[in-house]
Design an enzyme around this catalytic site. Structure first.
Site, PDB file in Angstrom:
ATOM      1  N   GLY A   1       2.579   8.715   2.604  1.00 34.39           N
ATOM      2  CA  GLY A   1       3.238   8.419   3.873  1.00 34.39           C
ATOM      3  C   GLY A   1       2.909   7.026   4.351  1.00 34.39           C
ATOM      4  N   SER A   2       3.022   6.806   5.640  1.00 36.34           N
ATOM      5  CA  SER A   2       2.845   5.469   6.196  1.00 36.34           C
ATOM      6  C   SER A   2       1.375   5.068   6.233  1.00 36.34           C
ATOM      7  CB  SER A   2       3.418   5.406   7.611  1.00 36.34           C
ATOM      8  OG  SER A   2       2.592   6.130   8.514  1.00 36.34           O
TER       9      SER A   2
ATOM     10  N   GLU B   1      -1.430   7.371  -0.827  1.00 31.45           N
ATOM     11  CA  GLU B   1      -0.295   6.587  -1.306  1.00 31.45           C
ATOM     12  C   GLU B   1       0.489   6.199  -0.064  1.00 31.45           C
ATOM     13  OE1 GLU B   1       2.845   5.088  -1.946  1.00 31.45           O
ATOM     14  OE2 GLU B   1       3.666   7.059  -2.425  1.00 31.45           O
ATOM     15  N   LEU B   2       0.302   4.930   0.365  1.00 33.70           N
ATOM     16  CA  LEU B   2       0.777   4.510   1.680  1.00 33.70           C
ATOM     17  C   LEU B   2       1.962   3.540   1.585  1.00 33.70           C
ATOM     18  CD1 LEU B   2      -2.763   4.145   3.293  1.00 33.70           C
ATOM     19  CD2 LEU B   2      -1.282   6.164   3.205  1.00 33.70           C
TER      20      LEU B   2
ATOM     21  N   ARG C   1      17.671   2.357  -4.285  1.00 29.75           N
ATOM     22  CA  ARG C   1      17.325   3.747  -4.569  1.00 29.75           C
ATOM     23  C   ARG C   1      16.957   4.431  -3.255  1.00 29.75           C
ATOM     24  NH1 ARG C   1      14.060   2.566  -7.987  1.00 29.75           N
ATOM     25  NH2 ARG C   1      12.080   2.733  -6.905  1.00 29.75           N
TER      26      ARG C   1
ATOM     27  N   CYS D   1       8.924   3.869  -0.844  1.00 28.99           N
ATOM     28  CA  CYS D   1       7.726   3.032  -0.710  1.00 28.99           C
ATOM     29  C   CYS D   1       7.691   1.924  -1.749  1.00 28.99           C
ATOM     30  CB  CYS D   1       6.467   3.896  -0.800  1.00 28.99           C
ATOM     31  SG  CYS D   1       6.353   4.869  -2.317  1.00 28.99           S
TER      32      CYS D   1
ATOM     33  N   GLU E   1       7.385  -3.331   6.414  1.00 32.09           N
ATOM     34  CA  GLU E   1       8.125  -2.514   5.465  1.00 32.09           C
ATOM     35  C   GLU E   1       9.470  -2.168   6.091  1.00 32.09           C
ATOM     36  OE1 GLU E   1       7.406   1.318   2.546  1.00 32.09           O
ATOM     37  OE2 GLU E   1       6.347   1.260   4.470  1.00 32.09           O
TER      38      GLU E   1
ATOM     39  N   SER F   1       8.287   3.777 -12.060  1.00 34.03           N
ATOM     40  CA  SER F   1       7.587   5.057 -12.001  1.00 34.03           C
ATOM     41  C   SER F   1       7.693   5.821 -13.320  1.00 34.03           C
ATOM     42  CB  SER F   1       8.156   5.916 -10.871  1.00 34.03           C
ATOM     43  OG  SER F   1       8.045   5.249  -9.633  1.00 34.03           O
TER      44      SER F   1
END
Length: 292
Positions: A43-44, A65-66, A93, A99, A196, A256
């Site tokens: 998330g953020s 995982e920000l 995408r 992110c 972002e 990825s």
């Protein structure tokens, strides 16, 4: 995912899903339980900081995982069409709400104008609409607040001298729609260069030298993903090493892979997901010193 796990034979109670409209109290209660030894969050960065502070109270191991602010660097010797193909994948995408989305396009002076023209044409051709329409290529943003943020970032950049090549304003009517947008001549210190975006906006910046490209790419608190396009592989690898990011895609717009470690540096998180590295995040090494 929980249902698929059950179908695969995972025993009841091993995978549990809790949904709530009050995540703060629920997560606090979970983290206060001494049985909890790991917190993995996607998330953020702002929410990640809050969770890290909460987890610190009980010394819970965390994987974070920000947010991201990925640079997309294109050198003069890049294959222009391949770079444009990769740019569309990396930027659009999930309509830019990813992110790992390319957020800042740094294009060397010799190829800059051709890249901007090609990207603008491709972005302008995308069909915006509801997800129920099979012709739709770009759907709505997640909330009206997201549209407001995107519009603010673009408007501020334009007020400081940026030029809109396509899009640039929220679409009228109902729904949370923002059109695919390309802006050029964006000042390096504009807010859109450091936030972002999380939407279908591609700000393009011109650079001259390799050293300048690396400096600009690193001018952010984030360090999740980066993209580099060049026919000179040694230069692409050198630039990739110089960019402070956990993941670098060279001459491709999608990086990825389930077998690869996924994660970032700086304010983009802690630890990794995916591959062997991701499994190790959920294990504790134990050392035996034995005399017999």
């Amino acid at each position: 995912m929980a249902r698929l796990g059950a179908e695969a034979g995972v025993p009841p109670g091993v995978v549990n899903v809790l949904t709530t409209s009050q995540p703060g109290p629920v997560v606090s209660a979970i983290l206060a339980d001494p049985r909890v030894r790991k917190l993995s969050f996607t998330g953020s960065t702002g929410v990640g900081r809050t969770l890290l502070a909460e987890a610190a109270k009980t010394v819970v191991s965390c994987s974070m995982e920000l947010g991201g602010n990925a640079p997309f660097v294109v050198f003069n010797d890049a294959d222009l069409e391949a770079a444009l193909d990769g740019a569309m994948i990396a930027k659009m995408r999930n309509a830019g709400e990813a992110c790992t989305a390319a957020n800042r396009f740094y294009v060397q002076a010799g190829i800059h104008d051709a890249f901007v023209a090609g990207l603008s044409a491709r972005m302008a051709a995308l069909v915006v609409g509801a997800g129920t329409d099979p012709a739709t290529q770009v759907g709505p943003m997640i909330t009206p607040r997201a549209v407001t943020k995107i519009d603010r970032l673009v408007s501020q950049a334009v007020a400081r001298g940026a030029r809109v090549r396509t899009g640039g304003r929220p679409l009228p009517g109902s729904g949370y729609f923002y059109p695919p947008t390309v802006i050029e001549n964006v000042p390096e210190d504009a807010e859109i260069a450091h936030e972002e975006i999380f939407g279908p906006v591609a700000p393009v910046y011109r650079f001259e030298t390799e050293e300048q490209a690396i400096r600009l790419a690193n001018a952010t608190e984030y360090g999740l993903a980066a993209y580099v396009y060049s026919r000179d592989l040694s230069r692409a690898l050198r630039v990739g090493k110089g960019i402070e990011a956990g993941m670098v895609a060279i001459n491709r717009g999608l990086m990825s892979d389930p077998a690869a470690p996924f994660g970032g540096a700086k304010q983009s998180g802690l630890g990794r997901e995916g591959g062997v590295t991701g499994i190790l995040e959920f294990l504790e090494p134990k050392y035996f010193a034995v005399t017999f």
